[in-house]
Write a protein that holds these residues in place. Structure first.
Motif, PDB file in Angstrom:
ATOM      1  N   ASP A  44      44.766  41.642  19.454  1.00 40.25           N
ATOM      2  CA  ASP A  44      45.520  40.984  20.524  1.00 40.25           C
ATOM      3  C   ASP A  44      45.248  41.640  21.871  1.00 40.25           C
ATOM      4  O   ASP A  44      44.937  40.965  22.846  1.00 40.25           O
ATOM      5  N   GLU A  58      48.738  45.250  18.550  1.00 42.06           N
ATOM      6  CA  GLU A  58      48.963  43.960  17.908  1.00 42.06           C
ATOM      7  C   GLU A  58      50.351  43.457  18.296  1.00 42.06           C
ATOM      8  O   GLU A  58      51.344  44.170  18.121  1.00 42.06           O
ATOM      9  N   LYS A  60      53.458  41.027  17.839  1.00 40.94           N
ATOM     10  CA  LYS A  60      54.122  40.238  16.803  1.00 40.94           C
ATOM     11  C   LYS A  60      55.400  39.646  17.365  1.00 40.94           C
ATOM     12  O   LYS A  60      56.301  40.362  17.806  1.00 40.94           O
ATOM     13  N   ASP A  65      55.416  36.266  11.633  1.00 40.69           N
ATOM     14  CA  ASP A  65      54.133  36.619  12.249  1.00 40.69           C
ATOM     15  C   ASP A  65      53.641  37.960  11.700  1.00 40.69           C
ATOM     16  O   ASP A  65      52.479  38.108  11.337  1.00 40.69           O
ATOM     17  N   ASP A  69      50.297  38.933   8.738  1.00 42.93           N
ATOM     18  CA  ASP A  69      49.152  39.725   9.209  1.00 42.93           C
ATOM     19  C   ASP A  69      48.664  40.632   8.089  1.00 42.93           C
ATOM     20  O   ASP A  69      49.252  41.661   7.802  1.00 42.93           O
ATOM     21  N   LYS A  71      45.408  41.767   8.095  1.00 46.00           N
ATOM     22  CA  LYS A  71      44.186  42.426   8.568  1.00 46.00           C
ATOM     23  C   LYS A  71      44.433  43.686   9.393  1.00 46.00           C
ATOM     24  O   LYS A  71      43.494  44.387   9.727  1.00 46.00           O
ATOM     25  N   TRP A  72      45.667  43.999   9.722  1.00 43.33           N
ATOM     26  CA  TRP A  72      45.918  45.043  10.712  1.00 43.33           C
ATOM     27  C   TRP A  72      45.330  46.395  10.329  1.00 43.33           C
ATOM     28  O   TRP A  72      44.873  47.134  11.194  1.00 43.33           O
ATOM     29  N   TRP A  84      52.060  48.481  17.507  1.00 43.49           N
ATOM     30  CA  TRP A  84      52.642  47.152  17.429  1.00 43.49           C
ATOM     31  C   TRP A  84      53.393  46.932  18.733  1.00 43.49           C
ATOM     32  O   TRP A  84      54.011  47.864  19.253  1.00 43.49           O
TER      33      TRP A  84
END
Length: 152
Positions: A44, A58, A60, A65, A69, A71-72, A84
């Motif tokens: 992001d 990232e 959220k 949401d 996720d 893939k983080w 985050w």
């Protein structure tokens, strides 16, 4: 377009990314959004610090949401610190405690918890700085000449 109209046109995650990018500037970082470090991953926000440090943030906008996720953890090998960014209503107890945390809104963000540092190797850092520079240059050129860039 005025600021209110711009903000209302952004999705919730984009509003968080905007606030994060603004906050990073106050820490002497520059930021790009939606950078692809490697095939299959799109972060992001990526921040580049004055000493070449790389942060991935990232954003959220809801519990759903975050839960979707998967893939983080793949982002961790592409940054020195991972965060985050969530709004003040997000249930932060869901977020892994070893990761960084920012509380954000469309105008700013506050670092609540620093992510654990895991320094990139010199070759990986060089790759990421080059990707960052190219991504930023393409975005800048697209803003100046949108018809030309979108043709490629």
């Amino acid at each position: 377009m005025n600021d209110t109209a711009l903000q209302s046109s952004l999705l919730p995650g984009q509003q968080l990314a905007r606030g994060v990018s603004r906050a990073l500037r106050s820490h002497d970082f520059v930021a790009v959004e939606e950078l692809v470090p490697t095939s299959g991953l799109r972060v992001d926000v990526m921040g580049l610090g004055p000493k070449g440090e790389i942060w991935i943030i990232e954003c959220k906008s809801s519990r759903a949401d975050f839960a979707s996720d998967k893939k983080w953890q793949g982002y961790l090998e592409w940054c020195d610190r991972f965060f985050w960014a969530v709004d003040s209503d997000f249930p932060t107890e869901l977020l892994p405690s070893e990761t960084g945390l920012m509380i954000a809104d469309p105008y700013d963000a506050e670092i609540i918890r620093m992510g654990a540092e895991s320094r990139l190797t010199a070759p990986r850092r060089k790759v990421m700085v080059q990707k960052f520079a190219r991504h930023a240059a393409i975005r800048a050129q697209a803003a100046r000449d949108p018809g030309f860039i979108s043709a490629f």
